[in-house]
Design an enzyme around this catalytic site. Structure first.
Site, PDB file in Angstrom:
ATOM      1  CG  HIS A  30       2.199  -0.851   9.510  1.00 54.56           C
ATOM      2  ND1 HIS A  30       2.628  -1.758   8.558  1.00 54.56           N
ATOM      3  CD2 HIS A  30       1.690   0.185   8.807  1.00 54.56           C
ATOM      4  CE1 HIS A  30       2.400  -1.279   7.347  1.00 54.56           C
ATOM      5  NE2 HIS A  30       1.839  -0.101   7.474  1.00 54.56           N
ATOM      6  N   GLY A  49      -2.040 -10.243   4.524  1.00 57.12           N
ATOM      7  CA  GLY A  49      -3.284 -11.008   4.468  1.00 57.12           C
ATOM      8  C   GLY A  49      -3.850 -11.219   5.856  1.00 57.12           C
ATOM      9  CG  HIS A  69      -0.841  -1.433  19.728  1.00 57.63           C
ATOM     10  ND1 HIS A  69      -0.187  -2.173  20.681  1.00 57.63           N
ATOM     11  CD2 HIS A  69       0.021  -1.347  18.672  1.00 57.63           C
ATOM     12  CE1 HIS A  69       0.993  -2.527  20.233  1.00 57.63           C
ATOM     13  NE2 HIS A  69       1.153  -2.040  19.003  1.00 57.63           N
ATOM     14  CG  HIS A  73      -0.354  -0.245   2.502  1.00 56.82           C
ATOM     15  ND1 HIS A  73       0.043  -1.496   2.937  1.00 56.82           N
ATOM     16  CD2 HIS A  73      -0.029   0.601   3.504  1.00 56.82           C
ATOM     17  CE1 HIS A  73       0.578  -1.396   4.140  1.00 56.82           C
ATOM     18  NE2 HIS A  73       0.547  -0.118   4.504  1.00 56.82           N
ATOM     19  N   GLY A 112       4.892  14.238   6.941  1.00 51.44           N
ATOM     20  CA  GLY A 112       4.537  13.294   5.892  1.00 51.44           C
ATOM     21  C   GLY A 112       3.839  12.080   6.467  1.00 51.44           C
ATOM     22  CG  HIS A 126       3.246   2.073  17.475  1.00 45.71           C
ATOM     23  ND1 HIS A 126       4.290   1.754  18.318  1.00 45.71           N
ATOM     24  CD2 HIS A 126       2.611   0.892  17.205  1.00 45.71           C
ATOM     25  CE1 HIS A 126       4.278   0.444  18.550  1.00 45.71           C
ATOM     26  NE2 HIS A 126       3.270  -0.097  17.892  1.00 45.71           N
TER      27      HIS A 126
END
Lengths: 86, 368
Positions: free
Chosen positions: B82, B75, B117, B67, B89, B121
């Site tokens: 993530h 999958g 979660h 992506h 950016g 990050h």
């Protein structure tokens, strides 16, 4: 003989999976060795398995035991545990 | 936290939901994401505002496989999502694997939990080793009705941004947090802890090495989330690595820098009469191995070894500590001296000779 063959085959799948897991999340570098040849430095692989086992509070054996593999198969976040996500 | 501790340098951040998963109603996605942001804004000074167009700090995307960020999804199962640490950016963006089945319940993967979660990050947190933390890398379903961040999550995020409703406090006056060089500064409690001296004031404490004028300041909540603000007295038993903290009729124990998880104890269990409702100041005398507790114009002496209050106490402060008048705000022991804090003043008292050796301003330790 077929049983041995199957066992080896399963083991190979496990190791391939573990190498991919440790490359993704524990900064394991293959240094260009094709993964199928399994010629990765065993000590380094063991160290990375230990690092992962330590992080997750598992028994630190450096071996791909069942609890380590089970944890590796648990769905998780894609951000590595041991390096920058770039 | 992440290596090099990347953080957002502003407190007001924007987010945009780039696209939606077909697994859930749009309003449910909106709600899950908004609630996930709220989890972090509740414990930090950060504010999150949704925008529908233009460049947002944090962009939420659902995507399959490759992506466009060189970190393909794999999958169903395996990698669920993530996110990138703070930065311009793609920095801060959170991506969710569309191959998963996203839900607002326990079916499939709960979007809210994964979003909390990933947004951790986005704000600069790395993975936690604590299985109770939302920042633990592996997916685990939490009861949504009782979900809350773990102490480890809170400690992590507050180490980056400070506590709710505050800016990251500074030791010098800048309009945020207490000002160490205010000539009228008073302290609630002072104690040594390991190699540092801690000065408690309201929700904050300064910490510094005795020989250095440099000081750090933290909110009490960010270091010990279950400890109340407004600590009134504290002392350290150095040879046991124990620090006792007092507020009203309760006290807490910090052992080896960790707050003990047991509930606080009542001060009356130390031997105080029920008439004592709070302690003004406390200090430990390592020569006698006794703790002194100052309450109004009197003090008690507690035998740490026998764990009993010494008989013949309380005594009058002014009679047994010549030159020290009630009442005492804070006290600590350092290198053969007691340091008593009274308003904006401080007295250095030689323990062996039992006399005052110096009169100082309360903030003399900060090199103002």
């Amino acid at each position: 003989a077929p049983l041995t063959h199957n066992n080896r085959s399963t083991e190979k799948i496990d190791v391939t999976f573990a190498i991919e897991y440790l490359s993704n999340f524990y900064n394991l570098h293959l240094d260009g060795t094709p993964m199928t040849k399994m010629k990765i430095n065993n000590n380094f692989l063991e160290e990375k398995i230990q690092e992962m086992q330590q992080f997750f509070g598992l028994k630190v054996t450096g071996q791909l035991d069942s609890s380590t593999l089970e944890l590796m198969h648990t769905p998780r976040c894609g951000v590595p545990d041991a390096q920058h996500f770039t | 936290t992440m290596p090099q501790r990347p953080v957002w340098n502003k407190r007001s951040l924007t987010y945009r939901i780039h696209n939606y998963t077909p697994d859930m109603k749009r309003e449910d996605v909106d709600y899950a994401i908004q609630k996930a942001f709220q989890v972090w804004s509740d414990v930090t000074p950060l504010k999150f505002r949704r925008i529908h167009a233009g460049e947002a700090d944090i962009v939420i995307r659902f995507a399959y496989r490759d992506h466009g960020d060189f970190n393909s999804f794999d999958g169903k199962d395996g990698i669920l999502a993530h996110a990138f640490g703070p930065g311009s950016g793609i920095g801060g963006d959170a991506h969710f694997d569309e191959a998963e089945t996203w839900s607002k319940s326990t079916q499939g993967r709960n979007l809210f939990l994964v979003a909390v979660h990933e947004l951790g990050h986005s704000l600069g947190l790395g993975h936690s080793r604590d299985p109770n933390a939302i920042m633990y890398p592996n997916y685990r379903h939490f009861d949504l009705n009782t979900f809350h961040l773990s102490a480890d999550d809170v400690r992590g995020i507050q180490s980056l941004y400070g506590g709710p409703g505050t800016h990251q406090p500074k030791p010098n006056p800048d309009g945020s947090g207490p000002a160490a060089c205010d000539p009228n500064l008073t302290f609630d409690a002072v104690t040594t802890m390991g190699d540092k001296i801690l000065f408690f004031k309201d929700r904050f404490f300064w910490w510094k090495l005795p020989e250095s004028t440099a000081a750090g300041v933290s909110s009490i909540y960010s270091v010990w989330p279950t400890l109340p603000s407004g600590i009134q007295a504290a002392y350290e038993v150095k040879d046991r690595n124990q620090v006792f903290l007092f507020k009203d009729d309760k006290y807490w124990l910090i052992s080896d820098l960790r707050l003990q998880p047991n509930p606080p104890k009542r001060i009356h269990s130390l031997g105080f009469p029920e008439s004592v409702k709070k302690i003004d100041a406390a200090v430990f005398n390592p020569f006698l191995h006794k703790a002194y507790f100052f309450v109004d114009n009197q003090y008690w002496r507690y035998d740490v070894k026998r764990q009993l209050m010494d008989p013949t106490y309380p005594r009058l402060i002014s009679k047994w500590f010549p030159g020290i008048k009630p009442k005492i705000d804070a006290a600590f022991y350092f290198k053969g001296h007691f340091y008593f804090f009274q308003g904006s003043n401080q007295v250095e008292y030689d323990v062996r000779s039992q006399r005052i050796t110096k009169r100082l301003k309360s903030n003399s330790w900060f090199g103002c």
